[in-house]
Design a protein around this motif. Structure first.
Motif, short mmCIF file in Angstrom:
data_model
loop_
_atom_site.label_atom_id
_atom_site.label_comp_id
_atom_site.label_asym_id
_atom_site.label_seq_id
_atom_site.Cartn_x
_atom_site.Cartn_y
_atom_site.Cartn_z
N SER A 191 0.83 -1.20 0.00
CA SER A 191 0.00 0.00 0.00
C SER A 191 0.87 1.25 0.00
N ILE A 192 0.31 2.33 -0.53
CA ILE A 192 0.99 3.63 -0.49
C ILE A 192 0.80 4.22 0.90
N ILE A 193 1.90 4.67 1.52
CA ILE A 193 1.80 5.27 2.86
C ILE A 193 2.17 6.74 2.88
N LEU A 219 -3.54 8.31 -10.39
CA LEU A 219 -3.85 7.32 -9.35
C LEU A 219 -4.94 7.87 -8.46
N ARG A 220 -5.82 7.00 -8.03
CA ARG A 220 -6.84 7.40 -7.05
C ARG A 220 -7.08 6.23 -6.11
N SER A 221 -7.44 6.57 -4.89
CA SER A 221 -7.76 5.55 -3.90
C SER A 221 -9.05 4.86 -4.28
N ASN A 222 -9.13 3.58 -3.98
CA ASN A 222 -10.39 2.87 -4.18
C ASN A 222 -11.43 3.48 -3.25
N PRO A 223 -12.66 3.68 -3.72
CA PRO A 223 -13.69 4.28 -2.88
C PRO A 223 -14.02 3.40 -1.67
N ASN A 224 -14.03 4.04 -0.50
CA ASN A 224 -14.39 3.31 0.72
C ASN A 224 -15.07 4.21 1.74
N ASN A 261 4.61 18.19 -6.06
CA ASN A 261 5.33 19.32 -6.62
C ASN A 261 4.72 20.62 -6.11
N HIS A 262 5.23 21.75 -6.59
CA HIS A 262 4.74 23.04 -6.10
C HIS A 262 3.28 23.31 -6.44
N ASP A 263 2.73 22.58 -7.42
CA ASP A 263 1.32 22.72 -7.77
C ASP A 263 0.41 21.80 -6.96
N GLY A 264 1.02 20.95 -6.11
CA GLY A 264 0.24 20.02 -5.31
C GLY A 264 -0.04 18.70 -6.01
N ASP A 265 0.56 18.48 -7.18
CA ASP A 265 0.39 17.22 -7.89
C ASP A 265 1.32 16.18 -7.30
N ILE A 266 0.85 14.96 -7.16
CA ILE A 266 1.68 13.87 -6.64
C ILE A 266 2.68 13.46 -7.71
N THR A 267 3.96 13.47 -7.32
CA THR A 267 5.04 13.12 -8.26
C THR A 267 5.67 11.77 -7.94
N ASP A 268 5.62 11.37 -6.67
CA ASP A 268 6.23 10.12 -6.23
C ASP A 268 5.40 9.54 -5.10
N VAL A 269 5.50 8.24 -4.92
CA VAL A 269 4.81 7.57 -3.81
C VAL A 269 5.79 6.68 -3.06
N MET A 270 5.54 6.52 -1.77
CA MET A 270 6.32 5.59 -0.95
C MET A 270 5.39 4.48 -0.51
N SER A 274 -9.42 9.89 5.04
CA SER A 274 -8.08 9.81 5.60
C SER A 274 -7.10 9.04 4.73
N ASP A 275 -7.59 8.10 3.93
CA ASP A 275 -6.67 7.34 3.10
C ASP A 275 -6.65 7.78 1.63
N ASN A 276 -7.32 8.91 1.34
CA ASN A 276 -7.20 9.47 0.00
C ASN A 276 -5.76 9.88 -0.22
N LEU A 277 -5.24 9.68 -1.41
CA LEU A 277 -3.84 9.95 -1.68
C LEU A 277 -3.45 11.38 -1.34
N ASP A 278 -4.31 12.36 -1.62
CA ASP A 278 -4.00 13.75 -1.30
C ASP A 278 -3.90 14.01 0.19
N ASN A 279 -4.47 13.14 1.01
CA ASN A 279 -4.46 13.32 2.46
C ASN A 279 -3.37 12.53 3.17
N LEU A 280 -2.60 11.76 2.43
CA LEU A 280 -1.52 10.98 3.04
C LEU A 280 -0.36 11.90 3.44
N PRO A 281 0.44 11.49 4.41
CA PRO A 281 1.62 12.28 4.79
C PRO A 281 2.56 12.43 3.59
N THR A 282 3.34 13.51 3.60
CA THR A 282 4.31 13.73 2.54
C THR A 282 5.70 13.36 3.01
N PHE A 283 6.58 13.18 2.06
CA PHE A 283 7.98 12.90 2.37
C PHE A 283 8.87 13.76 1.51
#
Length: 76
Positions: free
Chosen positions: A6-8, A58-63, A13-22, A67-76
């Motif tokens: 799973s993505i954690i 990428l998008r989270s499966n609907p549930n 980027n500066h526009d708020g777009d996800i560029t990488d996942v851990m 809290s587990d939406n990709l935009d709401n995950l912690p950043t690194f």
């Protein structure tokens, strides 16, 4: 042995777009790599969507949880 993860965390980027996942195993992948992995069922809890402009994302499966939406995950 588990073949999926799973993505954690995400990197944006500066526009708020996800560029990488851990993933939970600590490995980091570019969004393009993650899209390919999701298409092959290697990443749990996500699916690949397509924007009106044809760009895949990428998008989270609907549930029902935000809290587990990709935009709401912690950043690194």
């Amino acid at each position: 042995m588990k073949d999926t993860a799973s993505i954690i965390k995400v990197k944006k980027n500066h526009d708020g777009d996800i560029t990488d996942v851990m993933l939970e195993n600590g490995n980091v992948y570019s969004i393009d790599e993650a899209l390919n992995m999701a298409k092959h069922g290697i990443i749990d809890g996500v699916n690949v969507g397509r924007a009106k402009n044809g760009r895949e994302f990428l998008r989270s499966n609907p549930n029902g949880l935000r809290s587990d939406n990709l935009d709401n995950l912690p950043t690194f």
